[in-house]
Scaffold this active site. Sequence first.
Site, mmCIF file in Angstrom:
data_model
loop_
_atom_site.group_PDB
_atom_site.id
_atom_site.type_symbol
_atom_site.label_atom_id
_atom_site.label_comp_id
_atom_site.label_asym_id
_atom_site.label_seq_id
_atom_site.Cartn_x
_atom_site.Cartn_y
_atom_site.Cartn_z
ATOM 1 N N CYS A 1 3.341 -8.855 5.761
ATOM 2 C CA CYS A 1 2.592 -8.897 4.502
ATOM 3 C C CYS A 1 3.320 -9.750 3.473
ATOM 4 C CB CYS A 1 2.419 -7.467 3.976
ATOM 5 S SG CYS A 1 1.844 -7.401 2.277
ATOM 6 N N CYS B 1 4.644 -7.407 0.403
ATOM 7 C CA CYS B 1 5.629 -6.334 0.560
ATOM 8 C C CYS B 1 7.011 -6.784 0.049
ATOM 9 C CB CYS B 1 5.728 -5.928 2.035
ATOM 10 S SG CYS B 1 4.512 -4.683 2.538
ATOM 11 N N HIS C 1 2.813 -0.596 0.990
ATOM 12 C CA HIS C 1 1.720 -1.359 1.588
ATOM 13 C C HIS C 1 0.497 -0.484 1.880
ATOM 14 C CE1 HIS C 1 0.141 -4.778 3.897
ATOM 15 N NE2 HIS C 1 -0.275 -3.900 4.781
ATOM 16 N N ASN D 1 -9.552 -7.261 -7.089
ATOM 17 C CA ASN D 1 -10.539 -7.266 -6.006
ATOM 18 C C ASN D 1 -10.015 -6.318 -4.964
ATOM 19 O OD1 ASN D 1 -12.133 -9.382 -7.064
ATOM 20 N ND2 ASN D 1 -10.679 -10.872 -6.248
ATOM 21 N N SER E 1 -7.817 -10.567 -0.060
ATOM 22 C CA SER E 1 -7.156 -11.228 1.057
ATOM 23 C C SER E 1 -6.126 -10.348 1.754
ATOM 24 C CB SER E 1 -6.476 -12.498 0.542
ATOM 25 O OG SER E 1 -5.563 -12.167 -0.497
ATOM 26 N N HIS F 1 -2.540 -4.800 0.734
ATOM 27 C CA HIS F 1 -1.445 -4.354 -0.138
ATOM 28 C C HIS F 1 -1.990 -4.218 -1.568
ATOM 29 C CE1 HIS F 1 3.030 -4.058 -0.723
ATOM 30 N NE2 HIS F 1 2.538 -3.986 -1.956
ATOM 31 N N HIS G 1 -2.902 -4.663 -5.053
ATOM 32 C CA HIS G 1 -2.561 -5.723 -6.012
ATOM 33 C C HIS G 1 -3.776 -6.139 -6.815
ATOM 34 C CE1 HIS G 1 -4.401 -8.079 -2.796
ATOM 35 N NE2 HIS G 1 -4.589 -9.044 -3.679
ATOM 36 N N GLN H 1 -4.800 -9.263 -10.165
ATOM 37 C CA GLN H 1 -4.424 -10.570 -10.681
ATOM 38 C C GLN H 1 -4.536 -10.577 -12.192
ATOM 39 O OE1 GLN H 1 -5.978 -14.093 -8.769
ATOM 40 N NE2 GLN H 1 -6.742 -12.941 -7.011
HETATM 41 P P1 H2U Z 1 -6.901 -11.450 -3.857
HETATM 42 O O1 H2U Z 1 -6.662 -10.563 -5.071
HETATM 43 O O2 H2U Z 1 -8.273 -12.037 -3.894
HETATM 44 O O3 H2U Z 1 -6.565 -10.762 -2.593
HETATM 45 O O4 H2U Z 1 -5.891 -12.680 -4.003
HETATM 46 C C1 H2U Z 1 -4.511 -12.596 -3.792
HETATM 47 C C2 H2U Z 1 -3.886 -13.872 -4.268
HETATM 48 O O5 H2U Z 1 -2.594 -14.030 -3.693
HETATM 49 C C3 H2U Z 1 -4.660 -15.126 -3.889
HETATM 50 O O6 H2U Z 1 -5.178 -15.685 -5.076
HETATM 51 C C4 H2U Z 1 -2.285 -15.394 -3.620
HETATM 52 C C5 H2U Z 1 -3.609 -16.049 -3.233
HETATM 53 O O7 H2U Z 1 -3.685 -17.349 -3.764
HETATM 54 N N1 H2U Z 1 -1.203 -15.635 -2.671
HETATM 55 C C6 H2U Z 1 0.025 -16.085 -3.144
HETATM 56 O O8 H2U Z 1 0.158 -16.375 -4.331
HETATM 57 N N2 H2U Z 1 1.079 -16.250 -2.276
HETATM 58 C C7 H2U Z 1 0.980 -16.005 -0.939
HETATM 59 O O9 H2U Z 1 1.965 -16.119 -0.224
HETATM 60 C C8 H2U Z 1 -0.314 -15.654 -0.326
HETATM 61 C C9 H2U Z 1 -1.431 -15.355 -1.287
HETATM 62 ZN ZN ZN Z 2 2.459 -5.176 2.002
#
Ligand code: H2U
Ligand code: ZN
Length: 351
Positions: A51, A54, A118, A156, A164, A167, A169, A171
């Site tokens: 992940c 993590c 996670h 989201n 995506s 875990h 999270h 934004q």
């Molecule tokens: P979601 O909230 O839609 O899952 O988006 C997670 C964000 O994490 C996504 O915008 C970022 C992606 O660009 N990301 C990173 O910044 N670093 C990473 O190593 C993978 C994902």
């Molecule tokens: Zn994780």
Amino acid sequence: MTFDPTLYPHRRRNPLTGEWVQVSPHRLQRPWQGQVEDLDDGVRPPYDPTCYLCPGNERAGGVRNPEYRDTFVFTNDYAAVLPNVPPVTGLADAGPRSLLRAQTVPGTARVICFSPRHDLTLPEMDLTAIVRVVETWIEQTLDLGRDYRWVQLFENKGEMMGCSNPHPHGQVWGIDTLPNEPAKEDRSQWEYYAAEGRPLLVDYAALELELRERVVIENDDWLVVVPYWAVWPFETLLLPRRRHILRLPDLQEGERLSLAEILKRLLTRYDNLFHTSFPYSMGWHGAPYQPDSQDHWQLHAHFLPPLLRSATIRKFMVGYELLGEAQRDLTAEQAADRLRRLSDIHYKKLT
Ligand code: H2U
Ligand code: ZN
């Protein structure tokens, strides 16, 4: 024939956006033979070596996460907005060329990990950990609010919402202009305040507390309703119960704690509704950081979940929704009633 909102199709107006929603409660009985979503309710490990969120793991681009203990914020490695971009050139003020209008918007996009674990989601975290998430939201709002007009916190949750990674999270984006939704809300709240002399959502909370048809849960400081104009089947609006609050950083200590409490209760009820980790997009709207008075604003959070009838049947925004206007079958009152009857104890704790 006398009008009964549970029987007859009608439209309701969203006073925050000025948009209407078609309500068609008589359609609820129709059979469903369409898409059934796959369930993603597998047990996850507390730590996943693959992940990218993590603690201690490497992200895309090679940066390694620290061994964080509560929340952790980093600049998105694939940020959708950037702080330094040259202004758009070659624009025309009039004539056909003026139809091609663009602007550059400086911005910063960050990812907020809610927990090092996670396998948890917000409703499964303990209150202290959720308070830490609230404090992180506040810190980020203060930090990005110094440089940008608009701070958009959102989460989201679930594959169905395009998340995506499981875990926990969210934004935060800081941008230098008001995006569409806040721009509509800014205008509507300003017009109401100019006409009535009180903030729209302060009046709305008082009205819902008086009518009690759409209240889901409440505590001393906060109120959750299915708004009269809800579009998504189980959409909710989280509002200060009485106090006029412009932004998250204006919350007093007690309100931060009671916010964590009501979030846990709301999200637990969401999970309990279909016995699934309930997918949604949620986000905060507070007063923009601009020099003039923002007293028409009232802080609030929207929860927009896609599920309609079970853990696997979602509402689609297609056809009439995309080309006409939003439409729903279940009334807001029926949805509030369903959510109100649920327990505050998470279904996973009962088995
Ligand atoms: P979601 O909230 O839609 O899952 O988006 C997670 C964000 O994490 C996504 O915008 C970022 C992606 O660009 N990301 C990173 O910044 N670093 C990473 O190593 C993978 C994902
Ligand atoms: Zn994780």
